[in-house]
Design a protein around this motif. Structure first.
Motif, PDB file in Angstrom:
ATOM      1  N   THR A   1       0.812  -1.221   0.000  1.00  0.00           N
ATOM      2  CA  THR A   1       0.000   0.000   0.000  1.00  0.00           C
ATOM      3  C   THR A   1       0.844   1.268   0.000  1.00  0.00           C
ATOM      4  O   THR A   1       0.311   2.362  -0.175  1.00  0.00           O
ATOM      5  N   GLY A   2       2.157   1.133   0.256  1.00  0.00           N
ATOM      6  CA  GLY A   2       3.038   2.291   0.237  1.00  0.00           C
ATOM      7  C   GLY A   2       2.858   3.218   1.419  1.00  0.00           C
ATOM      8  O   GLY A   2       3.046   4.432   1.290  1.00  0.00           O
ATOM      9  N   VAL A   3       2.521   2.659   2.590  1.00  0.00           N
ATOM     10  CA  VAL A   3       2.339   3.490   3.776  1.00  0.00           C
ATOM     11  C   VAL A   3       3.453   3.213   4.789  1.00  0.00           C
ATOM     12  O   VAL A   3       4.001   2.120   4.852  1.00  0.00           O
TER      13      VAL A   3
ATOM     14  N   ILE B   1       7.822  -0.231  13.810  1.00  0.00           N
ATOM     15  CA  ILE B   1       7.847   0.888  12.869  1.00  0.00           C
ATOM     16  C   ILE B   1       8.305   0.332  11.541  1.00  0.00           C
ATOM     17  O   ILE B   1       9.431  -0.188  11.422  1.00  0.00           O
ATOM     18  N   ILE B   2       7.433   0.404  10.535  1.00  0.00           N
ATOM     19  CA  ILE B   2       7.666  -0.236   9.241  1.00  0.00           C
ATOM     20  C   ILE B   2       7.631   0.839   8.152  1.00  0.00           C
ATOM     21  O   ILE B   2       6.706   1.652   8.096  1.00  0.00           O
ATOM     22  N   GLY B   3       8.630   0.829   7.284  1.00  0.00           N
ATOM     23  CA  GLY B   3       8.707   1.818   6.212  1.00  0.00           C
ATOM     24  C   GLY B   3       7.769   1.514   5.064  1.00  0.00           C
ATOM     25  O   GLY B   3       7.199   0.413   4.970  1.00  0.00           O
ATOM     26  N   ASP B   4       7.609   2.489   4.177  1.00  0.00           N
ATOM     27  CA  ASP B   4       6.693   2.314   3.050  1.00  0.00           C
ATOM     28  C   ASP B   4       7.203   1.299   2.031  1.00  0.00           C
ATOM     29  O   ASP B   4       6.475   0.914   1.115  1.00  0.00           O
ATOM     30  N   ASP B   5       8.458   0.850   2.183  1.00  0.00           N
ATOM     31  CA  ASP B   5       8.995  -0.221   1.354  1.00  0.00           C
ATOM     32  C   ASP B   5       8.914  -1.578   2.040  1.00  0.00           C
ATOM     33  O   ASP B   5       9.414  -2.581   1.518  1.00  0.00           O
ATOM     34  N   GLY B   6       8.288  -1.622   3.217  1.00  0.00           N
ATOM     35  CA  GLY B   6       8.147  -2.865   3.958  1.00  0.00           C
ATOM     36  C   GLY B   6       9.300  -3.175   4.884  1.00  0.00           C
ATOM     37  O   GLY B   6       9.271  -4.194   5.587  1.00  0.00           O
TER      38      GLY B   6
END
Length: 323
Positions: A94-96, A119-124
Protein backbone atom coordinates in the motif's frame (compact mmCIF):
# COMPACT_ATOMS: atom_id res chain seq x y z
CA UNK A 1 16.68 22.83 2.99
CA UNK A 2 15.40 19.84 5.02
CA UNK A 3 12.75 17.58 3.53
CA UNK A 4 9.39 18.86 4.84
CA UNK A 5 6.64 16.80 3.22
CA UNK A 6 2.90 17.30 3.25
CA UNK A 7 0.87 14.13 3.62
CA UNK A 8 -2.28 12.50 4.99
CA UNK A 9 -2.03 10.71 8.32
CA UNK A 10 -4.47 8.11 9.63
CA UNK A 11 -5.05 7.24 13.29
CA UNK A 12 -6.85 3.91 13.73
CA UNK A 13 -9.18 3.48 16.70
CA UNK A 14 -10.31 -0.13 16.85
CA UNK A 15 -10.56 -3.27 18.97
CA UNK A 16 -8.47 -6.34 18.21
CA UNK A 17 -9.86 -9.78 17.53
CA UNK A 18 -9.03 -10.50 21.11
CA UNK A 19 -6.22 -12.98 21.80
CA UNK A 20 -6.16 -14.11 18.15
CA UNK A 21 -3.00 -12.79 16.51
CA UNK A 22 -3.71 -14.04 12.98
CA UNK A 23 -7.26 -12.69 12.90
CA UNK A 24 -6.15 -9.37 14.39
CA UNK A 25 -3.41 -9.02 11.77
CA UNK A 26 -6.02 -9.71 9.08
CA UNK A 27 -8.16 -6.92 10.55
CA UNK A 28 -5.14 -4.62 10.64
CA UNK A 29 -4.35 -5.32 6.99
CA UNK A 30 -7.94 -4.46 6.00
CA UNK A 31 -7.70 -1.19 7.95
CA UNK A 32 -4.33 -0.38 6.36
CA UNK A 33 -5.85 -0.90 2.93
CA UNK A 34 -8.85 1.27 3.87
CA UNK A 35 -6.61 4.08 5.11
CA UNK A 36 -4.36 3.88 2.07
CA UNK A 37 -7.46 4.04 -0.12
CA UNK A 38 -8.24 7.38 1.51
CA UNK A 39 -4.79 8.68 0.64
CA UNK A 40 -2.99 8.03 3.93
CA UNK A 41 0.82 7.84 3.81
CA UNK A 42 1.16 7.19 7.57
CA UNK A 43 -1.07 4.74 9.46
CA UNK A 44 -0.80 4.43 13.25
CA UNK A 45 -2.44 1.63 15.26
CA UNK A 46 -3.04 1.28 19.03
CA UNK A 47 -0.74 -0.10 21.67
CA UNK A 48 -0.50 -3.95 21.73
CA UNK A 49 -3.20 -4.11 19.06
CA UNK A 50 -1.99 -7.63 18.25
CA UNK A 51 -3.63 -9.49 19.93
CA UNK A 52 -4.87 -7.21 22.75
CA UNK A 53 -4.32 -5.72 26.19
CA UNK A 54 -4.24 -7.72 29.48
CA UNK A 55 -7.25 -6.15 31.17
CA UNK A 56 -7.36 -9.03 33.68
CA UNK A 57 -4.41 -7.41 35.49
CA UNK A 58 -6.89 -4.76 36.64
CA UNK A 59 -9.95 -6.93 37.26
CA UNK A 60 -8.45 -10.09 38.83
CA UNK A 61 -5.86 -10.88 41.47
CA UNK A 62 -2.48 -12.17 40.19
CA UNK A 63 -3.31 -15.82 40.84
CA UNK A 64 -6.57 -15.58 38.88
CA UNK A 65 -4.81 -13.70 36.08
CA UNK A 66 -1.91 -16.15 35.65
CA UNK A 67 -3.73 -18.52 33.23
CA UNK A 68 -4.65 -15.46 31.18
CA UNK A 69 -0.97 -14.49 31.00
CA UNK A 70 -0.27 -17.91 29.51
CA UNK A 71 -3.08 -17.44 27.04
CA UNK A 72 -1.68 -14.07 25.96
CA UNK A 73 1.82 -15.52 25.71
CA UNK A 74 0.61 -18.31 23.43
CA UNK A 75 -1.24 -15.72 21.31
CA UNK A 76 1.66 -13.26 21.07
CA UNK A 77 3.96 -12.76 18.08
CA UNK A 78 7.63 -13.35 17.36
CA UNK A 79 9.80 -10.62 15.85
CA UNK A 80 10.65 -11.57 13.18
CA UNK A 81 7.77 -13.92 12.51
CA UNK A 82 4.87 -14.65 10.13
CA UNK A 83 2.52 -11.98 11.48
CA UNK A 84 5.23 -9.33 11.21
CA UNK A 85 5.96 -10.47 7.65
CA UNK A 86 2.27 -10.02 6.77
CA UNK A 87 2.26 -6.48 8.20
CA UNK A 88 5.47 -5.60 6.36
CA UNK A 89 4.00 -6.81 3.10
CA UNK A 90 0.82 -4.78 3.67
CA UNK A 91 2.90 -1.62 4.22
CA UNK A 92 4.95 -2.32 1.09
CA UNK A 93 1.93 -3.11 -1.05
CA UNK A 94 0.00 0.00 0.00
CA UNK A 95 3.04 2.29 0.24
CA UNK A 96 2.34 3.49 3.78
CA UNK A 97 4.58 4.05 6.77
CA UNK A 98 3.11 1.88 9.52
CA UNK A 99 3.28 1.99 13.32
CA UNK A 100 1.51 -0.85 15.14
CA UNK A 101 1.62 -2.28 18.66
CA UNK A 102 2.13 -5.99 19.33
CA UNK A 103 2.71 -8.34 22.23
CA UNK A 104 6.17 -9.69 21.45
CA UNK A 105 7.49 -12.95 22.88
CA UNK A 106 10.99 -12.73 24.32
CA UNK A 107 13.57 -14.77 22.44
CA UNK A 108 15.26 -16.27 25.50
CA UNK A 109 12.54 -16.95 28.09
CA UNK A 110 8.98 -18.22 28.25
CA UNK A 111 8.33 -15.61 30.96
CA UNK A 112 9.11 -12.59 28.79
CA UNK A 113 6.52 -10.59 26.93
CA UNK A 114 7.27 -7.12 25.56
CA UNK A 115 4.86 -4.30 24.82
CA UNK A 116 6.33 -3.51 21.41
CA UNK A 117 5.79 -0.93 18.70
CA UNK A 118 6.79 -1.95 15.18
CA UNK A 119 7.85 0.89 12.87
CA UNK A 120 7.67 -0.24 9.24
CA UNK A 121 8.71 1.82 6.21
CA UNK A 122 6.69 2.31 3.05
CA UNK A 123 8.99 -0.22 1.35
CA UNK A 124 8.15 -2.86 3.96
CA UNK A 125 11.43 -2.56 5.82
CA UNK A 126 11.23 -3.08 9.59
CA UNK A 127 12.80 0.19 10.70
CA UNK A 128 12.33 -0.11 14.43
CA UNK A 129 11.24 -2.41 17.26
CA UNK A 130 10.51 -0.23 20.27
CA UNK A 131 9.85 -2.07 23.53
CA UNK A 132 8.00 -0.05 26.14
CA UNK A 133 10.58 1.03 28.70
CA UNK A 134 8.42 0.81 31.81
CA UNK A 135 5.11 -1.08 32.02
CA UNK A 136 2.56 1.06 33.85
CA UNK A 137 1.21 0.02 37.25
CA UNK A 138 -0.62 -3.32 36.91
CA UNK A 139 1.03 -3.93 33.53
CA UNK A 140 4.17 -5.04 35.39
CA UNK A 141 2.40 -8.38 35.92
CA UNK A 142 2.62 -8.98 32.17
CA UNK A 143 5.42 -7.13 30.42
CA UNK A 144 9.20 -6.96 30.75
CA UNK A 145 10.64 -3.49 30.17
CA UNK A 146 12.72 -2.66 27.12
CA UNK A 147 16.01 -0.79 26.87
CA UNK A 148 17.30 2.47 25.43
CA UNK A 149 18.43 0.96 22.13
CA UNK A 150 15.05 1.60 20.51
CA UNK A 151 14.68 5.28 21.50
CA UNK A 152 15.34 6.29 17.92
CA UNK A 153 13.93 8.67 15.36
CA UNK A 154 13.57 7.07 11.94
CA UNK A 155 14.08 8.86 8.63
CA UNK A 156 11.00 7.92 6.65
CA UNK A 157 9.15 9.03 3.53
CA UNK A 158 6.88 11.18 5.71
CA UNK A 159 9.68 12.78 7.72
CA UNK A 160 11.57 12.11 10.97
CA UNK A 161 9.32 9.72 12.93
CA UNK A 162 9.45 8.66 16.59
CA UNK A 163 7.06 6.48 18.57
CA UNK A 164 6.15 5.83 22.20
CA UNK A 165 3.56 3.61 23.85
CA UNK A 166 0.86 4.97 26.16
CA UNK A 167 2.33 6.06 29.52
CA UNK A 168 5.76 6.57 27.95
CA UNK A 169 4.29 9.77 26.54
CA UNK A 170 4.34 11.03 30.14
CA UNK A 171 8.09 10.37 30.41
CA UNK A 172 9.71 13.76 29.83
CA UNK A 173 13.21 12.38 29.29
CA UNK A 174 12.07 9.74 26.79
CA UNK A 175 10.22 12.39 24.84
CA UNK A 176 13.20 14.73 24.93
CA UNK A 177 15.44 11.94 23.63
CA UNK A 178 13.26 11.72 20.51
CA UNK A 179 12.98 15.49 20.11
CA UNK A 180 16.76 15.86 20.33
CA UNK A 181 17.09 13.53 17.32
CA UNK A 182 14.97 15.85 15.19
CA UNK A 183 11.56 14.24 15.61
CA UNK A 184 8.83 16.07 13.66
CA UNK A 185 6.18 13.32 13.52
CA UNK A 186 5.32 11.50 16.73
CA UNK A 187 3.27 8.29 16.85
CA UNK A 188 1.57 7.79 20.22
CA UNK A 189 -0.17 4.43 20.66
CA UNK A 190 -2.61 3.90 23.54
CA UNK A 191 -5.15 1.44 24.90
CA UNK A 192 -8.63 2.24 26.13
CA UNK A 193 -8.47 2.40 29.92
CA UNK A 194 -11.97 1.98 31.37
CA UNK A 195 -10.43 0.30 34.42
CA UNK A 196 -8.74 3.51 35.62
CA UNK A 197 -9.55 5.12 39.00
CA UNK A 198 -12.90 6.90 39.17
CA UNK A 199 -11.40 10.39 38.90
CA UNK A 200 -9.20 9.54 35.91
CA UNK A 201 -10.49 10.39 32.43
CA UNK A 202 -8.41 8.49 29.87
CA UNK A 203 -9.60 10.49 26.85
CA UNK A 204 -8.69 13.76 28.56
CA UNK A 205 -5.36 12.34 29.74
CA UNK A 206 -4.44 11.34 26.18
CA UNK A 207 -5.31 14.81 24.89
CA UNK A 208 -3.28 16.55 27.63
CA UNK A 209 -0.19 14.41 27.06
CA UNK A 210 -0.40 14.84 23.30
CA UNK A 211 -0.85 18.60 23.47
CA UNK A 212 2.14 18.85 25.80
CA UNK A 213 4.48 16.97 23.48
CA UNK A 214 3.29 18.83 20.39
CA UNK A 215 3.57 22.26 22.01
CA UNK A 216 6.93 21.58 23.64
CA UNK A 217 8.46 20.00 20.55
CA UNK A 218 6.62 22.02 17.88
CA UNK A 219 5.69 18.90 15.98
CA UNK A 220 2.74 16.76 14.88
CA UNK A 221 1.44 13.77 16.83
CA UNK A 222 -0.71 10.95 15.48
CA UNK A 223 -2.56 9.28 18.36
CA UNK A 224 -4.14 5.85 17.99
CA UNK A 225 -6.11 4.21 20.79
CA UNK A 226 -7.84 0.85 21.02
CA UNK A 227 -11.45 0.21 21.97
CA UNK A 228 -13.09 -2.51 24.06
CA UNK A 229 -15.46 -4.66 22.02
CA UNK A 230 -18.56 -6.41 23.44
CA UNK A 231 -16.81 -9.73 22.73
CA UNK A 232 -13.90 -8.65 24.94
CA UNK A 233 -16.29 -7.70 27.74
CA UNK A 234 -18.00 -11.09 27.52
CA UNK A 235 -14.69 -12.93 27.59
CA UNK A 236 -13.04 -11.03 30.46
CA UNK A 237 -16.03 -10.18 32.64
CA UNK A 238 -18.27 -13.18 32.09
CA UNK A 239 -21.32 -12.76 34.34
CA UNK A 240 -19.67 -10.35 36.80
CA UNK A 241 -21.85 -7.20 36.64
CA UNK A 242 -19.26 -4.95 38.29
CA UNK A 243 -16.50 -5.88 35.84
CA UNK A 244 -18.91 -5.57 32.90
CA UNK A 245 -19.86 -2.09 34.08
CA UNK A 246 -16.20 -1.20 34.56
CA UNK A 247 -15.17 -2.30 31.06
CA UNK A 248 -18.07 -0.38 29.49
CA UNK A 249 -17.05 2.95 31.07
CA UNK A 250 -17.27 5.81 28.54
CA UNK A 251 -14.61 8.38 27.64
CA UNK A 252 -11.89 5.71 27.81
CA UNK A 253 -10.37 6.15 24.34
CA UNK A 254 -9.32 9.06 22.14
CA UNK A 255 -7.59 9.07 18.75
CA UNK A 256 -6.65 11.95 16.51
CA UNK A 257 -3.95 14.15 15.02
CA UNK A 258 -2.51 17.18 16.86
CA UNK A 259 -0.43 20.04 15.48
CA UNK A 260 2.62 22.02 16.67
CA UNK A 261 0.39 24.45 18.56
CA UNK A 262 -0.94 21.57 20.69
CA UNK A 263 -4.41 21.76 19.15
CA UNK A 264 -6.18 18.92 17.33
CA UNK A 265 -6.08 18.99 13.53
CA UNK A 266 -9.71 18.14 12.91
CA UNK A 267 -12.00 16.43 15.41
CA UNK A 268 -10.62 13.58 17.55
CA UNK A 269 -12.60 10.36 17.83
CA UNK A 270 -13.76 9.32 21.31
CA UNK A 271 -14.66 5.72 22.22
CA UNK A 272 -16.08 4.63 18.83
CA UNK A 273 -14.25 2.53 16.25
CA UNK A 274 -13.07 4.40 13.18
CA UNK A 275 -10.16 6.08 11.41
CA UNK A 276 -9.26 9.74 11.90
CA UNK A 277 -7.59 11.46 8.94
CA UNK A 278 -5.78 14.78 8.79
CA UNK A 279 -3.39 16.63 6.52
CA UNK A 280 0.07 17.21 7.98
CA UNK A 281 2.35 19.96 6.65
CA UNK A 282 5.73 19.76 8.36
CA UNK A 283 6.47 23.30 7.19
CA UNK A 284 4.14 24.43 9.98
CA UNK A 285 6.83 23.39 12.49
CA UNK A 286 9.29 26.10 11.44
CA UNK A 287 7.85 29.35 12.78
CA UNK A 288 6.79 28.02 16.21
CA UNK A 289 10.37 26.90 16.84
CA UNK A 290 11.52 30.52 16.59
CA UNK A 291 9.71 31.13 19.88
CA UNK A 292 10.47 27.90 21.79
CA UNK A 293 13.04 25.48 20.43
CA UNK A 294 13.93 23.32 23.41
CA UNK A 295 16.44 21.32 21.35
CA UNK A 296 18.08 24.52 20.13
CA UNK A 297 18.20 28.14 21.21
CA UNK A 298 15.59 27.77 23.96
CA UNK A 299 17.76 25.59 26.15
CA UNK A 300 20.95 25.81 28.19
CA UNK A 301 23.04 22.79 27.33
CA UNK A 302 25.85 24.24 29.45
CA UNK A 303 23.50 23.86 32.44
CA UNK A 304 21.48 20.75 31.51
CA UNK A 305 22.72 17.49 30.02
CA UNK A 306 20.77 14.31 29.27
CA UNK A 307 22.73 11.06 29.01
CA UNK A 308 21.02 8.06 27.40
CA UNK A 309 22.42 4.54 27.53
CA UNK A 310 21.33 3.12 24.19
CA UNK A 311 23.16 -0.20 24.44
CA UNK A 312 20.96 -3.28 23.93
CA UNK A 313 20.56 -5.28 27.15
CA UNK A 314 20.86 -9.07 27.30
CA UNK A 315 20.41 -11.46 30.25
CA UNK A 316 24.04 -12.60 30.13
CA UNK A 317 27.34 -11.32 28.78
CA UNK A 318 30.11 -13.83 28.06
CA UNK A 319 33.76 -12.81 28.12
CA UNK A 320 35.81 -15.36 26.18
CA UNK A 321 39.04 -16.47 27.80
CA UNK A 322 42.04 -15.29 25.87
CA UNK A 323 44.13 -18.01 24.30
Amino acid sequence: MPYLPRFTAAAVQAAPVYLDADATVDKAVALIEEAAGHGASLVVFPEVFVPGYPYWNWTMNPVQGSPWFERLYRSAVDVPGPQVATLREAARRTGVVLVIGVNERGAHSLGVLHNTLLIIGDDGELLGVHRKLVPTWAEKLTWTGGDGSSLRVHRTAIGPLGALACGENTNTLARFTLLAQGELVHAASYIALPVAPADYDMAEAIAVRTAAHCFEGKLFSVVACSTVSPEMVDLIAGDDPEVRKQLARPHSALSGIFGPDGRPVGEPLVDEEGIVYAEIDLGRCIQPKQMHDIIGHYNRFDVFQLQVDNRPRTPVVFFEEEA
